[in-house]
Design a protein around this motif. Structure first.
Motif, short mmCIF file in Angstrom:
data_model
loop_
_atom_site.label_atom_id
_atom_site.label_comp_id
_atom_site.label_asym_id
_atom_site.label_seq_id
_atom_site.Cartn_x
_atom_site.Cartn_y
_atom_site.Cartn_z
N LEU A 174 -52.29 -11.30 37.29
CA LEU A 174 -51.14 -11.23 37.81
C LEU A 174 -50.20 -12.08 37.04
N TYR A 175 -49.33 -11.76 36.29
CA TYR A 175 -48.51 -12.80 35.51
C TYR A 175 -47.09 -12.20 35.07
N ASN A 176 -46.33 -13.16 34.87
CA ASN A 176 -44.78 -13.00 34.46
C ASN A 176 -44.68 -13.39 33.16
N PRO A 177 -43.81 -12.44 32.19
CA PRO A 177 -43.74 -13.09 30.91
C PRO A 177 -42.82 -14.20 30.74
N LEU A 178 -41.91 -14.39 31.81
CA LEU A 178 -40.99 -15.49 31.77
C LEU A 178 -41.53 -16.66 32.27
N ASN A 228 -45.31 -19.44 33.18
CA ASN A 228 -46.45 -19.49 32.43
C ASN A 228 -47.57 -19.47 33.43
N GLU A 229 -47.20 -19.36 34.53
CA GLU A 229 -48.43 -19.23 35.71
C GLU A 229 -48.94 -17.79 35.88
N VAL A 230 -50.42 -17.88 36.03
CA VAL A 230 -50.94 -16.48 35.87
C VAL A 230 -52.07 -16.68 37.15
N TYR A 231 -52.06 -15.43 37.98
CA TYR A 231 -52.93 -15.50 39.15
C TYR A 231 -53.94 -14.14 38.84
N LEU A 284 -50.52 -13.55 48.93
CA LEU A 284 -49.77 -12.80 48.35
C LEU A 284 -49.81 -11.13 49.01
N THR A 285 -48.55 -10.47 48.98
CA THR A 285 -48.63 -9.18 49.68
C THR A 285 -48.01 -8.32 48.57
N PHE A 286 -48.72 -7.19 48.43
CA PHE A 286 -48.34 -6.28 47.53
C PHE A 286 -48.02 -4.86 48.41
N THR A 287 -46.96 -4.44 48.44
CA THR A 287 -47.00 -3.24 49.36
C THR A 287 -46.07 -1.96 48.84
N HIS A 288 -46.77 -0.99 49.54
CA HIS A 288 -46.04 0.42 49.17
C HIS A 288 -45.25 1.02 50.18
N CYS A 289 -45.37 0.21 51.18
CA CYS A 289 -44.72 0.88 52.76
C CYS A 289 -43.28 0.76 52.48
N LYS A 290 -42.53 1.62 53.42
CA LYS A 290 -41.10 1.73 53.28
C LYS A 290 -40.49 0.17 53.95
N SER A 291 -39.55 0.09 53.01
CA SER A 291 -39.00 -1.33 53.59
C SER A 291 -38.09 -1.28 54.80
N ASN A 292 -38.26 -2.35 55.30
CA ASN A 292 -37.70 -2.34 56.71
C ASN A 292 -38.02 -1.22 57.78
N GLU A 293 -38.82 -0.63 57.37
CA GLU A 293 -39.32 0.51 58.66
C GLU A 293 -40.97 0.41 58.70
N GLY A 296 -40.12 -8.54 37.48
CA GLY A 296 -40.73 -8.62 36.15
C GLY A 296 -42.12 -8.72 36.03
N ALA A 297 -42.99 -8.87 37.23
CA ALA A 297 -44.30 -9.42 37.17
C ALA A 297 -45.21 -8.01 36.80
N VAL A 298 -46.31 -8.27 36.07
CA VAL A 298 -47.18 -7.38 35.41
C VAL A 298 -48.57 -7.77 35.93
#
Length: 471
Positions: free
Chosen positions: A15-19, A21-24, A48-57, A3-5
């Protein structure tokens, strides 16, 4: 972060999550890859790592590049930023872990199974005088330690031995009882690494979704630790030299774990299968000075130790040319005096006595150059019997001469007694037949020829049986 945005605000990515209060936030061209984000709450940085790679591969480099998982921590740099070799070979140990306490057995094991294998590379020249063998060997031990998780570990990757419990091998030569073998540091090498067999078949890696390095780990019960001990070992041996220079010998080495408490339950298990006598493959030189290599094997004995046994055979070619052949020829010369003229005492005794002295000299030389033991060796018995044989021939020739002298004196006295009565009768007696004592002399000499022939033949026969370990 479910649910992060992520939004671009001015020159920062937020980067924040409406649920929550912490913001990065981060200053970057793109919010992908592995980067440090700053918390607006306390100002701390979080990886933190944001990836678009194939999971477990696929694995994502810090710059966002996707690579296959098998390049992660393989010892080679594949990412341009070298991030594929970061955080490799990390050990996550249970709380209270001690390198001095052996690991507990697995759930399906009644005791801690330590799998072993032995490799024999080389055997150096062996001499009976030293009564030891020098070998170059390798002992491999592998075991499970379920108290450890192995993070980002590659196949056959080194493990720091100071960070884990490992068996401390004690080697005993000539077991049992035997001698503890001590070695200098330059005579052995030991190492620990991940067992390659643990990476064969089913992949036991577990992917972590909370680790910013996108790491994987293997549980201790799924991966074995491989300990390798390579050494050049001087092994004292208690050779049984009663049949020297013939016969077979064996020398053994026992190995067990010193840093496991007496009451601790562990068991050596052969990697290749059941704990039985297993032949060792040896491709080194089989000509080992005074000995020849026959075979080698290993097993787990009744005391639970690894027992390595090397079987050898005595090489007797040197002694055949330097001891047996010369002594046989000398005995034949001594025996030949029995066919000399019976009346030729001086030649008989001179030749047989010379043969006796030469045999005694050969025996003395052999005793000084061969291995010394508290018991008689077959080589000693050989010389003692042959010296006795020649001595008996000397005694017989001496007795024969004494017998001839007595009979000649008796004959002369008889002739003097008859001289005054009838000289013609004496001449008649002289030429009628050969005197009886000469016939006895020839008979005794014939008996001696037969006796010494049979004695020598029987001795050679039984000696060969003893050398061949038939009797």
């Amino acid at each position: 972060m479910l649910g992060a945005v992520i939004e671009l605000k001015k020159d920062k990515w937020v980067l924040y999550n409406p649920l929550h209060n912490e913001v990065y936030e981060i200053k970057s061209t793109l919010p992908v890859g592995r980067q440090y984000w700053t918390s607006t709450k306390d100002g701390k940085e979080h990886l933190l790592t944001f990836t678009h790679c194939k999971s477990n591969e696929e694995f994502e480099c810090s710059n966002g590049t996707c690579l296959p998982w098998n390049v992660r921590c393989n010892g080679l740099v594949d990412c341009l930023d070298k991030s594929d070799e970061d955080e490799c070979n990390q050990l996550a140990k249970d709380k209270g872990y001690s390198v001095h306490v052996p690991p507990p057995p697995l759930a399906n094991e009644k005791s801690l199974y330590i799998y072993y294998n032995v490799t024999l590379f080389n055997i150096y020249d062996i001499t009976s005088i030293k009564r030891s063998i020098r070998i170059q060997a390798e002992i491999n031990l592998s075991w499970h330690d379920k108290r450890i998780q192995f993070w980002n570990i590659a196949k056959s990757e080194n493990i720091n031995m100071k960070d884990i419990w490992k068996p401390e091998l004690t080697l005993i030569g000539n077991a049992y009882p035997g001698y503890k073998i001590t070695m200098d540091e330059d005579e052995f090498h030991e190492s620990c690494k991940s067992d390659p067999e643990s990476f064969e078949g089913k992949d036991s890696r577990i992917f972590s979704y909370t680790d910013p390095y996108m790491g994987t780990f293997i549980k201790g019960e799924d991966m074995k630790i491989l300990y390798t001990f390579k050494a050049i070992i001087d092994v004292p041996c208690r050779f049984d030299l009663r049949r020297y220079p013939f016969g077979k010998q064996s020398c053994n080495i026992a190995a067990w774990i010193e840093n496991a408490e007496d009451h601790y339950n562990y068991e050596f298990v052969y990697k290749g299968g059941e704990n039985k006598i297993v032949e060792l493959i040896y491709n080194g030189s089989k000509d080992l000075g005074e000995y020849s290599f026959v075979s080698a094997n290993h097993m787990v004995d009744e005391s639970g130790a690894i027992l390595i046994t090397i079987h050898l055979k005595n090489l007797y070619g040197f002694h055949m040319l330097n001891s047996f052949v010369p002594s046989v020829l000398i005995c034949i010369i001594s025996y030949c005096t029995l066919v000399f003229s019976i009346t030729n005492f001086s030649d008989r005794v001179m030749v047989s006595l010379t043969a006796l002295l030469v045999l005694a000299a050969l025996f003395s030389q052999s005793s000084n150059t061969s291995v010394k033991t508290s018991y008689y060796k077959l080589l000693d018995i050989w010389y003692v019997v042959l010296i006795f044989y020649s001595f008996m021939i000397v005694i017989f020739n001496t007795w024969l001469h004494k017998f001839t002298s007595i009979e000649k004196r008796k004959e002369k006295e008889s002739m003097l007694n008859f001289k005054d009565d009838n000289n013609e009768e004496i001449n008649t007696i002289k030429f009628e037949s050969v005197p009886q004592w000469k016939k006895k002399l020839m008979f005794y000499n014939f008996i001696a020829i037969v006796f010494f022939s049979l004695f020598y033949a029987l001795f050679i026969f039984f000696f060969c049986l003893a050398a061949a370990e038939i009797i």
